[in-house]
Design an enzyme around this catalytic site. Structure first.
Site, PDB file in Angstrom:
ATOM      1  N   ALA A  34     -32.476  49.683  11.906  1.00 41.01           N
ATOM      2  CA  ALA A  34     -33.129  49.426  12.741  1.00 41.01           C
ATOM      3  C   ALA A  34     -33.483  49.944  14.156  1.00 41.01           C
ATOM      4  O   ALA A  34     -34.678  49.082  14.994  1.00 41.01           O
ATOM      5  CB  ALA A  34     -31.637  47.894  13.353  1.00 41.01           C
ATOM      6  N   GLU A  43     -24.755  39.175  24.081  1.00 43.10           N
ATOM      7  CA  GLU A  43     -24.785  39.179  22.449  1.00 43.10           C
ATOM      8  C   GLU A  43     -24.422  40.209  22.167  1.00 43.10           C
ATOM      9  O   GLU A  43     -24.778  41.467  23.233  1.00 43.10           O
ATOM     10  CB  GLU A  43     -26.038  39.228  22.358  1.00 43.10           C
ATOM     11  N   GLU A  72     -34.141  39.176   6.009  1.00 42.06           N
ATOM     12  CA  GLU A  72     -35.430  39.113   4.808  1.00 42.06           C
ATOM     13  C   GLU A  72     -36.140  41.072   5.651  1.00 42.06           C
ATOM     14  O   GLU A  72     -36.296  41.360   3.959  1.00 42.06           O
ATOM     15  CB  GLU A  72     -36.756  38.011   5.090  1.00 42.06           C
ATOM     16  N   SER A  73     -36.320  41.477   6.494  1.00 44.96           N
ATOM     17  CA  SER A  73     -36.599  42.146   7.294  1.00 44.96           C
ATOM     18  C   SER A  73     -35.780  43.778   6.366  1.00 44.96           C
ATOM     19  O   SER A  73     -36.869  44.891   6.043  1.00 44.96           O
ATOM     20  CB  SER A  73     -36.820  42.933   8.128  1.00 44.96           C
ATOM     21  N   GLU A 110     -36.937  50.580  12.372  1.00 45.09           N
ATOM     22  CA  GLU A 110     -38.147  49.256  12.224  1.00 45.09           C
ATOM     23  C   GLU A 110     -38.888  48.852  13.614  1.00 45.09           C
ATOM     24  O   GLU A 110     -39.316  47.951  13.336  1.00 45.09           O
ATOM     25  CB  GLU A 110     -37.121  48.576  11.322  1.00 45.09           C
ATOM     26  N   HIS A 111     -37.860  48.660  14.591  1.00 42.98           N
ATOM     27  CA  HIS A 111     -37.565  47.613  16.142  1.00 42.98           C
ATOM     28  C   HIS A 111     -38.938  48.667  16.580  1.00 42.98           C
ATOM     29  O   HIS A 111     -40.288  47.777  17.061  1.00 42.98           O
ATOM     30  CB  HIS A 111     -36.970  47.974  16.610  1.00 42.98           C
ATOM     31  N   VAL A 131     -29.767  45.373  29.021  1.00 41.07           N
ATOM     32  CA  VAL A 131     -30.309  44.214  29.697  1.00 41.07           C
ATOM     33  C   VAL A 131     -32.248  43.994  29.539  1.00 41.07           C
ATOM     34  O   VAL A 131     -32.122  44.572  29.459  1.00 41.07           O
ATOM     35  CB  VAL A 131     -30.525  43.323  31.574  1.00 41.07           C
TER      36      VAL A 131
HETATM   37  P1  0O2 Z   1     -34.859  43.432  21.228  1.00 40.28           P
HETATM   38  O1  0O2 Z   1     -36.196  44.464  21.608  1.00 40.28           O
HETATM   39  O2  0O2 Z   1     -33.804  44.272  20.690  1.00 40.28           O
HETATM   40  O3  0O2 Z   1     -34.110  42.705  22.206  1.00 40.28           O
HETATM   41  P2  0O2 Z   1     -34.602  35.504  15.329  1.00 40.28           P
HETATM   42  O4  0O2 Z   1     -35.806  34.627  15.695  1.00 40.28           O
HETATM   43  O5  0O2 Z   1     -33.181  34.044  15.025  1.00 40.28           O
HETATM   44  O6  0O2 Z   1     -34.407  35.627  14.121  1.00 40.28           O
HETATM   45  P3  0O2 Z   1     -32.714  36.132  17.436  1.00 40.28           P
HETATM   46  O7  0O2 Z   1     -32.359  34.045  17.500  1.00 40.28           O
HETATM   47  O8  0O2 Z   1     -32.701  36.907  18.814  1.00 40.28           O
HETATM   48  O9  0O2 Z   1     -34.037  35.911  16.830  1.00 40.28           O
HETATM   49  O10 0O2 Z   1     -31.510  35.766  16.782  1.00 40.28           O
HETATM   50  P4  0O2 Z   1     -31.000  37.490  16.368  1.00 40.28           P
HETATM   51  O11 0O2 Z   1     -32.057  37.578  14.490  1.00 40.28           O
HETATM   52  O12 0O2 Z   1     -29.441  37.553  16.238  1.00 40.28           O
HETATM   53  O13 0O2 Z   1     -31.830  38.668  16.868  1.00 40.28           O
HETATM   54  C1  0O2 Z   1     -31.402  38.689  18.127  1.00 40.28           C
HETATM   55  C2  0O2 Z   1     -31.269  40.664  18.052  1.00 40.28           C
HETATM   56  O14 0O2 Z   1     -31.586  41.255  16.462  1.00 40.28           O
HETATM   57  C3  0O2 Z   1     -33.223  40.568  18.376  1.00 40.28           C
HETATM   58  O15 0O2 Z   1     -33.191  40.726  19.554  1.00 40.28           O
HETATM   59  C4  0O2 Z   1     -33.129  42.585  18.157  1.00 40.28           C
HETATM   60  O16 0O2 Z   1     -32.155  42.818  18.620  1.00 40.28           O
HETATM   61  C5  0O2 Z   1     -32.175  42.694  17.073  1.00 40.28           C
HETATM   62  N1  0O2 Z   1     -32.980  42.122  15.805  1.00 40.28           N
HETATM   63  C6  0O2 Z   1     -32.526  40.388  14.789  1.00 40.28           C
HETATM   64  N2  0O2 Z   1     -33.629  40.715  13.594  1.00 40.28           N
HETATM   65  C7  0O2 Z   1     -34.014  42.346  13.434  1.00 40.28           C
HETATM   66  C8  0O2 Z   1     -34.558  43.175  12.896  1.00 40.28           C
HETATM   67  O17 0O2 Z   1     -35.330  42.471  11.753  1.00 40.28           O
HETATM   68  N3  0O2 Z   1     -35.207  43.988  13.409  1.00 40.28           N
HETATM   69  C9  0O2 Z   1     -34.348  44.458  14.429  1.00 40.28           C
HETATM   70  N4  0O2 Z   1     -35.001  46.154  14.564  1.00 40.28           N
HETATM   71  N5  0O2 Z   1     -33.693  44.380  15.132  1.00 40.28           N
HETATM   72  C10 0O2 Z   1     -33.537  42.777  14.647  1.00 40.28           C
HETATM   73  P5  0O2 Z   1     -35.141  40.766  19.985  1.00 40.28           P
HETATM   74  O18 0O2 Z   1     -35.304  39.702  20.942  1.00 40.28           O
HETATM   75  O19 0O2 Z   1     -35.297  40.154  18.568  1.00 40.28           O
HETATM   76  O20 0O2 Z   1     -35.002  42.032  20.318  1.00 40.28           O
END
Ligand code: 0O2
Length: 270
Positions: A152, A140, A114-115, A155-156, A47
């Site tokens: 991922a 999700e 893009e990342s 990179e995170h 969560v």
């Molecule tokens: P955390 O810390 O994992 O909770 P957006 O602003 O549209 O790009 P959105 O709406 O949250 O992002 O949707 P998206 O792109 O599906 O991202 C949801 C989650 O996917 C992210 O949650 C990350 O866990 C992962 N993710 C998305 N893009 C990337 C990326 O470029 N690199 C990595 N490592 N993970 C990614 P959070 O809340 O960003 O982070």
């Protein structure tokens, strides 16, 4: 909003994550128990922390009263697979379930970010039962290969360190690494059948050895110690040969021996 309210708000999300992780782990076990290849390698869930929710709300300008609706990943489950082909299979298994309602998908496998990020996301509704009644929550599910997950995760961590300003030379390295991950996944896919065969026969061998040991234990209850010792010695000899056909033959013979003893003990009891 005080801390107690956050706790209460996130409680059903915690429950949903625990339930789904358990359900997917059980799905994996069902595949294994049936001697089938399992497209799921590992399941985990989390969560979002309050910190991370607040950051996302700020970044996207989300008001408090729309938080649950607009932040889709307050609860998240991650399924890792060995091969790219498994991702579609897992998504299909999820879509077929009656306890999960898939809203839509984000296919970052076909459309890499893009990342360099690659993963397949399903945004779903899932209902949990609470003291206040059923609560339908948004979640999700991220499905990706082990290689994609490795990228991922690394990179995170860098995003956490540098926020949005990852230095260009590191960004370039990450981009190179993302290409290498694509190549790795492709290479693995090309030997997928070989790997799947090897894993299935290893699973089969483990199950057969477990069955044999149970059969020997059962025999111990109905026949003499000497007899069982002889059978056990024979098992160790055959096991050392590392020959699956020999092991199968021994397994069948043991079944026949056990059946013979069972018949004898029934006759004796008459
Ligand atoms: P955390 O810390 O994992 O909770 P957006 O602003 O549209 O790009 P959105 O709406 O949250 O992002 O949707 P998206 O792109 O599906 O991202 C949801 C989650 O996917 C992210 O949650 C990350 O866990 C992962 N993710 C998305 N893009 C990337 C990326 O470029 N690199 C990595 N490592 N993970 C990614 P959070 O809340 O960003 O982070």
């Amino acid at each position: 909003m005080d801390i107690l309210l956050w706790h209460k708000l996130l409680e059903p999300y915690e429950l949903a994550v625990q339930e789904l992780v358990l359900k997917f782990q059980h799905m994996k076990k069902e595949f294994q128990d049936r001697g089938l290849y399992c497209p799921i390698e590992h399941v985990s869930g989390r969560v979002k922390t309050v910190n991370s929710i607040l950051d996302k709300m700020k970044k996207k300008g989300i008001p408090m009263d729309q938080m649950e609706e607009l932040i889709e990943d307050i609860a998240g489950v991650r399924i890792t697979c060995q091969f790219v082909e498994d991702i579609e299979k897992v998504a299909q298994l999820i879509e077929e379930r009656s306890d999960i309602e898939v809203q839509y998908e984000k296919d970052y496998v076909k459309h890499m970010k893009e990342s360099g990020y690659r993963s397949y996301h399903l945004i779903i509704f899932y209902t949990v039962q609470t003291l206040e009644g059923p609560k339908k929550i948004q979640m999700e599910i991220q499905i990706r290969t082990l290689a994609m997950d490795f990228w991922a995760t690394v990179e995170h961590s860098l995003q956490y360190k540098y926020k949005t300003n990852i230095p260009e030379h590191i960004r370039q390295r990450l981009s190179n690494a993302a290409d290498a991950i694509i190549a790795l996944d492709n290479e693995m896919s090309s030997v997928r059948n070989e790997i799947m065969d090897a894993q299935l026969s290893s699973q089969l061998q483990h199950r057969m050895v477990a069955d044999i040991l149970t059969a020997i234990e059962n025999l111990y209850r109905i026949t003499s110690r000497r007899e069982v010792e002889k059978i056990q010695e024979e098992f160790y000899r055959i096991y050392a040969l590392n020959d699956m056909d020999e092991l199968k033959r021994f397994h069948t013979e043991l079944d026949q021996i056990a059946e013979g003893y069972r018949a004898q003990s029934v006759t004796a009891g008459l």
